[in-house]
Design an enzyme around this catalytic site. Structure first.
Site, short mmCIF file in Angstrom:
data_model
loop_
_atom_site.label_atom_id
_atom_site.label_comp_id
_atom_site.label_asym_id
_atom_site.label_seq_id
_atom_site.Cartn_x
_atom_site.Cartn_y
_atom_site.Cartn_z
N HIS A 70 -9.53 1.40 4.93
CA HIS A 70 -8.25 1.64 5.62
C HIS A 70 -8.47 2.64 6.76
O HIS A 70 -9.27 3.57 6.65
CB HIS A 70 -7.22 2.17 4.62
CG HIS A 70 -5.84 2.14 5.18
ND1 HIS A 70 -5.38 3.12 6.05
CD2 HIS A 70 -4.84 1.25 5.06
CE1 HIS A 70 -4.14 2.81 6.42
NE2 HIS A 70 -3.78 1.69 5.83
N SER B 144 3.69 -1.58 10.32
CA SER B 144 5.15 -1.62 10.49
C SER B 144 5.77 -2.97 10.15
O SER B 144 6.77 -3.36 10.75
CB SER B 144 5.54 -1.19 11.91
OG SER B 144 5.08 0.12 12.17
N LYS C 155 0.09 4.24 -0.34
CA LYS C 155 -0.57 5.44 0.18
C LYS C 155 -0.35 6.60 -0.80
O LYS C 155 -0.31 6.35 -2.00
CB LYS C 155 -0.08 5.73 1.61
CG LYS C 155 -0.23 4.48 2.50
CD LYS C 155 -0.02 4.71 3.96
CE LYS C 155 -0.23 3.39 4.71
NZ LYS C 155 -0.12 3.53 6.15
N GLU D 53 -5.15 -4.47 10.84
CA GLU D 53 -4.17 -3.41 10.99
C GLU D 53 -4.44 -2.66 12.30
O GLU D 53 -5.25 -1.72 12.33
CB GLU D 53 -4.27 -2.43 9.82
CG GLU D 53 -3.98 -3.03 8.48
CD GLU D 53 -3.44 -2.00 7.49
OE1 GLU D 53 -2.40 -2.29 6.88
OE2 GLU D 53 -4.02 -0.92 7.34
N ASN E 33 0.88 -1.18 0.00
CA ASN E 33 0.00 0.00 0.00
C ASN E 33 0.91 1.22 0.00
O ASN E 33 1.47 1.58 1.03
CB ASN E 33 -0.90 -0.02 1.25
CG ASN E 33 -1.75 1.25 1.34
OD1 ASN E 33 -1.78 2.06 0.42
ND2 ASN E 33 -2.43 1.42 2.47
#
Ligand code: 13P
Length: 254
Positions: free
Chosen positions: A94, A216, A10, A166, A8
């Site tokens: 998300h 992370s 972003k 997440e 991802n």
């Protein structure tokens, strides 16, 4: 089960940067057969990467979409358009969309239904934030998100959905030193999610649904996270921006 590892990006990378990443990544990626690989660039790079990824095993995904096919929705992108441009996957719900752009479970549910209608595979993101974690509400939050987001989804369609757990407190927000969830905590979350899916649908669906971890993930911790029994892959933000580190993460998936 084959692991699924998705990048991802972003709001990062110009078209030129996206192409040069893929060129390098294709050269260095090794055991790509071990994982289903997905790259989700910003909308502006989708067309270029669709061309660049043709005849490769790497799949294209988008980071968001609207639930309508077309209409007066300034600034939005429809599922039809994502199909048209060559996307197979789409990230939905998300936490950044939820927190910064006020998306809620009900909207995410509409988006999942629309994605499935058009043959796009949703990657549904769920997870508790720090405050909810500190209040001991992790399970409650996750269960509610799953119930709301997967409402009215046909049993036969569930296998097309990937769930990304997440925990919001583990997301790097661009800080490479940010700490991921421990493998034990992540595994606990994944196991709980699988249990909720079983309660909502059935055992075979919950056994087969892919639940991937995001927050992370990086070359240093990918192996231990990906070796946990209920962790079926990763949704990688910051460490996916660099071709070498994303390739290294994929090499941890066997
Ligand atoms: P990081 O890998 O940068 O923590 O981002 C995770 C994420 O939000 C992926 O969707």
């Amino acid at each position: 089960m084959k692991k699924l590892v998705a990048a991802n990006w972003k709001m990062n990378k110009t078209i030129e940067e996206a192409i040069s990443f893929v060129k390098e990544f294709k050269k260095i990626i090794k055991n790509e057969k071990n994982a289903e690989i997905i790259i989700c660039p910003p909308f502006t790079a989708l067309a270029a990467l669709s061309k660049e990824l043709k005849n490769s095993k790497i799949n294209l995904g988008a980071q968001n979409m609207h639930f309508e096919d077309a209409g007066a929705f300034t600034g939005e992108i429809s599922p039809l358009m994502l199909k048209d441009i060559g996307c197979k996957y789409v990230i939905l719900g998300h936490s950044e969309r939820r927190e910064i752009f006020n998306e809620n479970d009900f909207l995410v549910n509409k988006k999942i239904i629309a994605a499935l209608k058009h043959g796009l595979k949703p990657i549904l993101c769920i997870g508790e934030n720090l405050e909810q974690k500190n209040q001991g509400k992790t399970k409650e939050v996750i269960e509610q998100q799953l119930k709301n987001c997967l409402k009215n989804i046909d049993k036969n369609e569930i296998s097309k959905i990937t769930i990304a757990y997440e925990p919001v407190w583990a997301i790097s927000r661009g800080n490479p030193n940010h700490k991921a969830a421990t493998k034990e905590d992540a595994e606990k979350g994944h196991k709980f999610i699988r249990g909720v899916v079983e309660k909502m649908f059935d055992k075979s669906i919950s056994k087969n649904i892919k639940i991937i971890y995001g927050g992370s993930m990086k070359p240093e911790n990918a192996k231990e996270l990906l070796s946990m029994p209920n962790i079926d892959g990763g949704l990688v933000g910051n460490a996916s921006l660099n071709a070498k580190s994303f390739a290294e993460i994929i090499s941890c998936a066997n």
